[in-house]
Design an enzyme around this catalytic site. Structure first.
Site, PDB file in Angstrom:
ATOM      1  N   LYS A 127       0.827  -1.228   0.000  1.00 45.34           N
ATOM      2  CA  LYS A 127       0.000   0.000   0.000  1.00 45.34           C
ATOM      3  C   LYS A 127       0.849   1.259   0.000  1.00 45.34           C
ATOM      4  O   LYS A 127       0.604   2.179  -0.752  1.00 45.34           O
ATOM      5  CB  LYS A 127      -0.850   0.128   1.281  1.00 45.34           C
ATOM      6  CG  LYS A 127      -1.808  -0.930   1.580  1.00 45.34           C
ATOM      7  CD  LYS A 127      -2.615  -0.561   2.823  1.00 45.34           C
ATOM      8  CE  LYS A 127      -1.828  -0.410   4.111  1.00 45.34           C
ATOM      9  NZ  LYS A 127      -1.193  -1.585   4.666  1.00 45.34           N
TER      10      LYS A 127
ATOM     11  N   ARG B 216      -8.798   1.710   9.751  1.00 46.33           N
ATOM     12  CA  ARG B 216      -8.372   0.347  10.099  1.00 46.33           C
ATOM     13  C   ARG B 216      -9.404  -0.355  10.968  1.00 46.33           C
ATOM     14  O   ARG B 216      -9.189  -1.509  11.333  1.00 46.33           O
ATOM     15  CB  ARG B 216      -7.053   0.414  10.869  1.00 46.33           C
ATOM     16  CG  ARG B 216      -5.807   0.169  10.009  1.00 46.33           C
ATOM     17  CD  ARG B 216      -4.620   0.428  10.897  1.00 46.33           C
ATOM     18  NE  ARG B 216      -3.441  -0.303  10.602  1.00 46.33           N
ATOM     19  CZ  ARG B 216      -2.376   0.206  10.007  1.00 46.33           C
ATOM     20  NH1 ARG B 216      -2.377   1.446   9.564  1.00 46.33           N
ATOM     21  NH2 ARG B 216      -1.289  -0.506   9.868  1.00 46.33           N
TER      22      ARG B 216
ATOM     23  N   ARG C 125      11.787  -5.013   4.561  1.00 45.59           N
ATOM     24  CA  ARG C 125      11.405  -3.612   4.359  1.00 45.59           C
ATOM     25  C   ARG C 125      12.356  -2.672   5.098  1.00 45.59           C
ATOM     26  O   ARG C 125      12.773  -2.947   6.226  1.00 45.59           O
ATOM     27  CB  ARG C 125       9.998  -3.468   4.926  1.00 45.59           C
ATOM     28  CG  ARG C 125       9.241  -2.300   4.487  1.00 45.59           C
ATOM     29  CD  ARG C 125       7.794  -2.652   4.423  1.00 45.59           C
ATOM     30  NE  ARG C 125       7.174  -2.654   5.739  1.00 45.59           N
ATOM     31  CZ  ARG C 125       5.856  -2.541   5.902  1.00 45.59           C
ATOM     32  NH1 ARG C 125       5.072  -2.424   4.862  1.00 45.59           N
ATOM     33  NH2 ARG C 125       5.337  -2.569   7.092  1.00 45.59           N
TER      34      ARG C 125
ATOM     35  N   ARG D 127      12.080  -0.737  10.729  1.00 45.81           N
ATOM     36  CA  ARG D 127      11.137  -0.356  11.784  1.00 45.81           C
ATOM     37  C   ARG D 127      11.108  -1.421  12.870  1.00 45.81           C
ATOM     38  O   ARG D 127      11.131  -2.607  12.565  1.00 45.81           O
ATOM     39  CB  ARG D 127       9.723  -0.232  11.190  1.00 45.81           C
ATOM     40  CG  ARG D 127       9.465   1.045  10.485  1.00 45.81           C
ATOM     41  CD  ARG D 127       8.210   0.988   9.660  1.00 45.81           C
ATOM     42  NE  ARG D 127       7.038   0.424  10.338  1.00 45.81           N
ATOM     43  CZ  ARG D 127       5.830   0.339   9.783  1.00 45.81           C
ATOM     44  NH1 ARG D 127       5.642   0.775   8.554  1.00 45.81           N
ATOM     45  NH2 ARG D 127       4.820  -0.172  10.436  1.00 45.81           N
TER      46      ARG D 127
ATOM     47  N   ARG E 139       0.617  -8.014  14.275  1.00 44.54           N
ATOM     48  CA  ARG E 139       0.027  -7.026  13.361  1.00 44.54           C
ATOM     49  C   ARG E 139      -0.863  -7.700  12.319  1.00 44.54           C
ATOM     50  O   ARG E 139      -1.910  -7.168  11.940  1.00 44.54           O
ATOM     51  CB  ARG E 139       1.140  -6.205  12.692  1.00 44.54           C
ATOM     52  CG  ARG E 139       1.854  -5.302  13.697  1.00 44.54           C
ATOM     53  CD  ARG E 139       3.076  -4.656  13.099  1.00 44.54           C
ATOM     54  NE  ARG E 139       2.778  -3.771  12.002  1.00 44.54           N
ATOM     55  CZ  ARG E 139       3.618  -3.509  11.004  1.00 44.54           C
ATOM     56  NH1 ARG E 139       4.806  -4.064  10.968  1.00 44.54           N
ATOM     57  NH2 ARG E 139       3.272  -2.689  10.057  1.00 44.54           N
TER      58      ARG E 139
HETATM   59  P1  AMP Z   1       1.626   1.402   9.344  1.00 49.46           P
HETATM   60  O1  AMP Z   1       2.830   2.224   9.027  1.00 49.46           O
HETATM   61  O2  AMP Z   1       0.418   1.791   8.552  1.00 49.46           O
HETATM   62  O3  AMP Z   1       1.889  -0.092   9.272  1.00 49.46           O
HETATM   63  O4  AMP Z   1       1.256   1.720  10.872  1.00 49.46           O
HETATM   64  C1  AMP Z   1       2.169   1.449  11.914  1.00 49.46           C
HETATM   65  C2  AMP Z   1       1.434   1.405  13.238  1.00 49.46           C
HETATM   66  O5  AMP Z   1       0.823   2.682  13.502  1.00 49.46           O
HETATM   67  C3  AMP Z   1       0.293   0.394  13.323  1.00 49.46           C
HETATM   68  O6  AMP Z   1       0.728  -0.910  13.641  1.00 49.46           O
HETATM   69  C4  AMP Z   1      -0.562   1.007  14.440  1.00 49.46           C
HETATM   70  O7  AMP Z   1       0.008   0.780  15.718  1.00 49.46           O
HETATM   71  C5  AMP Z   1      -0.435   2.505  14.141  1.00 49.46           C
HETATM   72  N1  AMP Z   1      -1.489   2.951  13.208  1.00 49.46           N
HETATM   73  C6  AMP Z   1      -1.339   3.450  11.944  1.00 49.46           C
HETATM   74  N2  AMP Z   1      -2.512   3.746  11.383  1.00 49.46           N
HETATM   75  C7  AMP Z   1      -3.456   3.437  12.309  1.00 49.46           C
HETATM   76  C8  AMP Z   1      -4.875   3.495  12.332  1.00 49.46           C
HETATM   77  N3  AMP Z   1      -5.585   3.925  11.271  1.00 49.46           N
HETATM   78  N4  AMP Z   1      -5.498   3.101  13.470  1.00 49.46           N
HETATM   79  C9  AMP Z   1      -4.832   2.679  14.537  1.00 49.46           C
HETATM   80  N5  AMP Z   1      -3.491   2.567  14.584  1.00 49.46           N
HETATM   81  C10 AMP Z   1      -2.806   2.948  13.490  1.00 49.46           C
END
Ligand code: AMP
Length: 220
Positions: free
Chosen positions: A19, A94, A133, A166, A177
């Site tokens: 994404k 989400r 990644r 990360r 996750r």
């Molecule tokens: P991502 O970079 O999109 O994988 O997000 C990394 C982390 O940020 C996730 O595992 C969540 O802990 C938090 N996070 C990002 N977007 C959201 C969301 N829409 N709702 C809740 N937590 C989020």
């Protein structure tokens, strides 16, 4: 390039589905911003803002940050002037509650969702994708050591920043996750299908192939 109407897009898929990579490319192609809640939260954690301090432990544990925090972030971000001709929500919504809040927010702004692009991919390949990644400390751009390496190892093609893995991309947190995605986020596919907004792309192709499928949907 323009498609003649606001491109208000949501990119939906599990961690590692591609994404972020596609949001970055599509955002550049159409001159619209990529709104990544994960990236906004990571910056807040780095800068140790009150929001960052609140979010840090959830993120480190692979859990979702509370809805009220992320809805607040998105609400503020979508009001910015660069979102006028469109935006790509990457990693938001989400949960069904976030999706409901998003429709309310958009309604207040006189906007609506154009398409929800769902990245379809089998779970087996996600682990390999995520562990390879790497992210840029400077601009947040993502890379993959095998599938999308930087020109010069360890540094970002765009800003020269250092690349890092990360914390939550390490194997211990990934399973959590992926489970959180299945339980809380995957139901959004049905949600947006019921709103006739869902379009699926095969997340298994090359970066270029997937980009072409998305462009075909947007220009259809
Ligand atoms: P991502 O970079 O999109 O994988 O997000 C990394 C982390 O940020 C996730 O595992 C969540 O802990 C938090 N996070 C990002 N977007 C959201 C969301 N829409 N709702 C809740 N937590 C989020």
């Amino acid at each position: 390039m323009s498609v003649g109407r606001a491109l208000n897009l949501i990119f939906l898929g599990p961690p590692g589905a591609g994404k972020g990579t596609q949001a970055n490319l599509i955002a550049k192609k159409y001159g619209i911003p990529q709104v990544s809640t994960g990236e906004i939260l990571r910056s807040a954690v780095k800068e140790q803002t009150p929001m960052g301090q609140q979010a840090a432990q959830y993120m480190a544990d692979g859990l979702l940050v509370p809805d009220c925090v992320v809805v607040g972030i998105v609400g503020e971000r979508l009001m910015a002037s660069d979102c006028v001709s469109g935006f790509i929500l990457d990693g938001f919504p989400r949960t069904v509650a976030q999706a409901d809040s998003l429709s309310e927010l958009l309604e207040k702004l006189g906007k609506s969702v154009g398409f929800v692009i769902s990245f379809e991919i089998v779970k087996d390949v996600l682990l390999e994708r995520i562990t390879g990644r790497r992210m840029c400390r400077g601009c947040g751009r993502g890379y993959h050591v095998v599938f999308d390496p930087p020109k010069s190892p360890g540094s970002c093609d765009e800003c020269g920043g250092d690349l890092y893995q990360r914390e939550d991309d390490k194997e211990e947190t990934i399973q959590k996750r992926l489970d959180v995605y299945e339980e809380q986020t995957a139901p959004l596919k049905e949600y947006y299908k019921n709103h006739s907004l869902l379009k699926s792309v095969n997340g298994l192709g090359s970066i270029d192939e997937i980009q072409k499928s998305i462009v075909a949907i947007l220009e259809s």
